[in-house]
Design an enzyme around this catalytic site. Structure first.
Site, PDB file in Angstrom:
ATOM      1  N   ASP A  90      35.105  73.606  61.998  1.00 41.57           N
ATOM      2  CA  ASP A  90      34.142  74.304  62.653  1.00 41.57           C
ATOM      3  C   ASP A  90      32.556  74.155  62.095  1.00 41.57           C
ATOM      4  O   ASP A  90      32.262  74.346  60.920  1.00 41.57           O
ATOM      5  CB  ASP A  90      34.317  75.693  62.827  1.00 41.57           C
ATOM      6  CG  ASP A  90      35.408  76.280  63.518  1.00 41.57           C
ATOM      7  OD1 ASP A  90      36.347  75.369  63.763  1.00 41.57           O
ATOM      8  OD2 ASP A  90      35.498  77.512  63.975  1.00 41.57           O
ATOM      9  N   LYS A 152      31.213  76.715  70.002  1.00 42.14           N
ATOM     10  CA  LYS A 152      31.092  77.904  69.430  1.00 42.14           C
ATOM     11  C   LYS A 152      30.105  78.855  69.563  1.00 42.14           C
ATOM     12  O   LYS A 152      29.070  78.118  68.891  1.00 42.14           O
ATOM     13  CB  LYS A 152      32.224  77.859  68.061  1.00 42.14           C
ATOM     14  CG  LYS A 152      32.265  79.154  67.404  1.00 42.14           C
ATOM     15  CD  LYS A 152      32.956  78.576  65.881  1.00 42.14           C
ATOM     16  CE  LYS A 152      33.098  79.903  65.306  1.00 42.14           C
ATOM     17  NZ  LYS A 152      33.748  79.533  63.697  1.00 42.14           N
ATOM     18  N   LYS A 181      34.799  78.831  71.953  1.00 41.95           N
ATOM     19  CA  LYS A 181      35.329  79.746  71.164  1.00 41.95           C
ATOM     20  C   LYS A 181      33.963  80.777  70.858  1.00 41.95           C
ATOM     21  O   LYS A 181      33.173  80.313  70.778  1.00 41.95           O
ATOM     22  CB  LYS A 181      35.228  79.075  69.883  1.00 41.95           C
ATOM     23  CG  LYS A 181      35.902  79.836  68.635  1.00 41.95           C
ATOM     24  CD  LYS A 181      36.307  79.211  67.100  1.00 41.95           C
ATOM     25  CE  LYS A 181      36.518  80.298  66.232  1.00 41.95           C
ATOM     26  NZ  LYS A 181      36.901  79.562  65.004  1.00 41.95           N
TER      27      LYS A 181
END
Length: 221
Positions: A90, A152, A181
């Protein structure tokens, strides 16, 4: 809905200890979460703890939490994390470059991580609380263009986390084939379900157990 499979069971605070990582991994195995999300220093240890179950992945963070590293540093971090056993990364975008409309740098930054990952799943963190709706949309478009697998919302370390409105905008922008996300402030079943209904396919939370058991956590992440 098999809610546990949406959850990246997360422990990213600087003071997180080895015992806490051990517990995090044991909980992930017990509840069959999608992954544990840990800082890079814990990747190798987490991979060892999770080796009995290929379905529970090791996720880590790149350029975290500010996103202010160079693309070259983020690429190095990515390769190192994967060598240590990370299954997913990430990364935080260059937030300042996005605010400056330096879209070439934003895209190059993401692409550097995607190329370094060489097939390992890449999620791109926007820090949506710092962005306008147009900036969120642009970040999503650049993430898709650069080859990311997920977008995300948040690091969980800034002034705000995921909102249903932002998740919906991100889903509308990236279309059906890219993951979304929600992270930051998702503390219970109702909150997680609202994010999923808005288009989230993964939930980043330290409150994973509370979410799947119907409880509630006061954690910010």
């Amino acid at each position: 809905m098999e809610l546990a499979r949406y959850i990246d069971h997360t422990a990213l605070k600087a003071e997180t200890t080895k015992d806490q990582i051990t517990t995090l991994c044991a909980e992930a195995l017990e509840y069959k979460f999608a992954s544990v999300c840990v800082n890079p220093t814990w990747v190798k240890y987490a991979a060892e703890q999770l080796k009995s179950d290929d379905d529970v992945k090791v996720c880590t963070v790149i350029g975290f939490p500010l996103g202010a590293n160079t693309p070259e540093v983020k690429a190095f971090e990515t390769k190192d994390a994967i060598a240590n056993g990370a299954d997913e990364v990430d990364m935080v975008i260059n937030i300042a470059a996005l605010k400056d409309a330096d879209y070439d740098l934003v895209e190059r930054d993401i692409r550097a991580v995607v190329e370094a990952a060489n097939g390992t799943l890449v999620k791109v963190i926007f820090e949506t609380c710092m962005l306008t709706k147009e900036e969120i949309k642009k970040a999503a478009e650049l993430s898709v263009k650069a080859g990311a697998d997920f977008v995300k919302t948040s690091t969980g370390f800034s002034t705000g986390g995921a909102t249903v409105e932002d998740i919906r905008l991100m889903r509308e922008t990236v279309g059906p084939d890219i993951g979304v996300k929600a992270s930051g402030g998702v503390r219970d079943f109702e909150g997680a379900k609202a994010m999923i209904d808005a288009g989230a396919t993964r939930i980043g939370a330290s409150a994973g157990i509370a979410i799947v058991t119907g409880g509630r956590s006061d954690s910010d992440y």
